[in-house]
Design a protein around this motif. Sequence first.
Motif, PDB file in Angstrom:
ATOM      1  N   VAL A  21     -11.997   4.825   4.666  1.00 19.54           N
ATOM      2  CA  VAL A  21     -13.165   4.860   5.543  1.00 19.54           C
ATOM      3  C   VAL A  21     -13.200   6.218   6.220  1.00 19.54           C
ATOM      4  N   SER A  22     -14.242   6.996   5.958  1.00 19.76           N
ATOM      5  CA  SER A  22     -14.333   8.355   6.472  1.00 19.76           C
ATOM      6  C   SER A  22     -14.599   8.379   7.976  1.00 19.76           C
ATOM      7  N   SER A  23     -14.321   9.518   8.582  1.00 16.48           N
ATOM      8  CA  SER A  23     -14.544   9.732  10.026  1.00 16.48           C
ATOM      9  C   SER A  23     -13.861   8.651  10.856  1.00 16.48           C
ATOM     10  N   THR A  24     -12.679   8.272  10.412  1.00 17.38           N
ATOM     11  CA  THR A  24     -11.907   7.219  11.074  1.00 17.38           C
ATOM     12  C   THR A  24     -10.473   7.703  11.244  1.00 17.38           C
ATOM     13  N   SER A  25      -9.917   7.586  12.426  1.00 13.83           N
ATOM     14  CA  SER A  25      -8.557   8.056  12.673  1.00 13.83           C
ATOM     15  C   SER A  25      -7.532   7.101  12.071  1.00 13.83           C
ATOM     16  N   SER A  26      -6.303   7.586  11.931  1.00 13.73           N
ATOM     17  CA  SER A  26      -5.223   6.750  11.403  1.00 13.73           C
ATOM     18  C   SER A  26      -4.948   5.584  12.345  1.00 13.73           C
ATOM     19  N   THR A  27      -5.151   5.801  13.642  1.00 11.65           N
ATOM     20  CA  THR A  27      -4.958   4.724  14.614  1.00 11.65           C
ATOM     21  C   THR A  27      -5.994   3.626  14.415  1.00 11.65           C
ATOM     22  N   GLN A  28      -7.243   4.014  14.209  1.00 18.37           N
ATOM     23  CA  GLN A  28      -8.307   3.040  13.985  1.00 18.37           C
ATOM     24  C   GLN A  28      -8.066   2.246  12.702  1.00 18.37           C
ATOM     25  N   LYS A  29      -7.642   2.927  11.670  1.00 21.95           N
ATOM     26  CA  LYS A  29      -7.343   2.243  10.407  1.00 21.95           C
ATOM     27  C   LYS A  29      -6.153   1.300  10.585  1.00 21.95           C
ATOM     28  N   SER A  30      -5.171   1.753  11.333  1.00 23.54           N
ATOM     29  CA  SER A  30      -3.999   0.914  11.588  1.00 23.54           C
ATOM     30  C   SER A  30      -4.391  -0.336  12.366  1.00 23.54           C
ATOM     31  N   ASN A  31      -5.276  -0.186  13.335  1.00 20.75           N
ATOM     32  CA  ASN A  31      -5.735  -1.342  14.110  1.00 20.75           C
ATOM     33  C   ASN A  31      -6.458  -2.355  13.215  1.00 20.75           C
ATOM     34  N   ALA A  32      -7.275  -1.853  12.290  1.00 15.88           N
ATOM     35  CA  ALA A  32      -7.990  -2.739  11.365  1.00 15.88           C
ATOM     36  C   ALA A  32      -7.002  -3.500  10.488  1.00 15.88           C
ATOM     37  N   ALA A  33      -5.985  -2.790   9.986  1.00 19.58           N
ATOM     38  CA  ALA A  33      -4.980  -3.422   9.129  1.00 19.58           C
ATOM     39  C   ALA A  33      -4.173  -4.455   9.912  1.00 19.58           C
ATOM     40  N   ASN A  34      -3.835  -4.132  11.147  1.00 22.49           N
ATOM     41  CA  ASN A  34      -3.079  -5.075  11.982  1.00 22.49           C
ATOM     42  C   ASN A  34      -3.884  -6.344  12.233  1.00 22.49           C
ATOM     43  N   GLY A  91      -4.521   0.743   6.298  1.00 18.63           N
ATOM     44  CA  GLY A  91      -5.917   0.629   6.687  1.00 18.63           C
ATOM     45  C   GLY A  91      -6.904   1.013   5.612  1.00 18.63           C
ATOM     46  N   ASN A  92      -6.409   1.617   4.525  1.00 17.08           N
ATOM     47  CA  ASN A  92      -7.303   1.911   3.414  1.00 17.08           C
ATOM     48  C   ASN A  92      -7.671   0.618   2.697  1.00 17.08           C
ATOM     49  N   ILE A  93      -8.700   0.683   1.887  1.00 17.25           N
ATOM     50  CA  ILE A  93      -9.268  -0.497   1.232  1.00 17.25           C
ATOM     51  C   ILE A  93      -9.089  -0.380  -0.275  1.00 17.25           C
ATOM     52  N   TYR A  94      -8.910  -1.501  -0.927  1.00 14.16           N
ATOM     53  CA  TYR A  94      -8.945  -1.484  -2.398  1.00 14.16           C
ATOM     54  C   TYR A  94     -10.020  -2.453  -2.874  1.00 14.16           C
ATOM     55  N   TYR A  95     -10.634  -2.071  -3.970  1.00 16.38           N
ATOM     56  CA  TYR A  95     -11.669  -2.888  -4.618  1.00 16.38           C
ATOM     57  C   TYR A  95     -11.246  -3.101  -6.060  1.00 16.38           C
ATOM     58  N   GLU A  96     -11.476  -4.310  -6.552  1.00 20.20           N
ATOM     59  CA  GLU A  96     -11.236  -4.566  -7.977  1.00 20.20           C
ATOM     60  C   GLU A  96     -12.333  -5.433  -8.553  1.00 20.20           C
TER      61      GLU A  96
END
Length: 241
Positions: A159-172, A105-110
């Motif tokens: 993304v700060s103030s975001t749970s691992s579940t929320q990040k996982s949902n975004a990635a899914n 769920g983390n983001i990368y920028y290049e």
Amino acid sequence: MRKVRFIVLCILLMFPLQGFAMSQDVNGNKVEEIIKLMDHQVTKDFVMDQLEDIAKNSGMSLDEAANIILDELLIQEELAKQEEKINLQGPGGGGTTVIGSSAKGNIYYETAATAGIQHGHVGIYYSSSTLVESMPSTGVRRIARTNKQVASGARIQTVSSTSSTQKSNAANWANGRVGENYSYNFFNNRSTSCVGDKNCSKLVWCAYNLTMGLDLDHNGGLGVYPKDIRDHSRVLTLVQY
């Protein structure tokens, strides 16, 4: 009576259409400038289609919409000048450093150029070793992290103030879009459907906006660009190359 109705109908059909055409007029030089800033990767018809869509949904004229698009493109151009290095080969096409692993769920920028605009490129971690991104050549794809080589200026972000579940949902959600085509429409990609053709920033923006209602567009313009996500107040840099 029929004759009167016919005349009234003709008047109703003619005048609104004339008024619409007048209000929707756009300076041709602005359209050409947009095409130029997109490195001629888009056609006049494509630009006009986007302008008409913006005008239809916002009530502004085509000329007003063109002004906003030009302003956003010029902002992206100015932001690009501030980067220490620009990878002009496109996303992943010039860097020498394999991007590191990170949480789902983390983001990368290049740093990257697409359609001539040095606005960068973003994607999302589906796992510590797998990335999901949208590319001009392939559309939305899933790749091994070890195949992502980045140049100076790249970042791994969370993304700060975001749970691992929320990040996982975004990635899914992003992973579920694999196979969808790429779109060069950065102009008003905030208002287009999250299902279907999309560019890299649209993919990441939709992933968080649809799954948790978080708008990761830094300036809230008509279009969301990679740097808009990179610079959002809740997007924090973990690693910078």
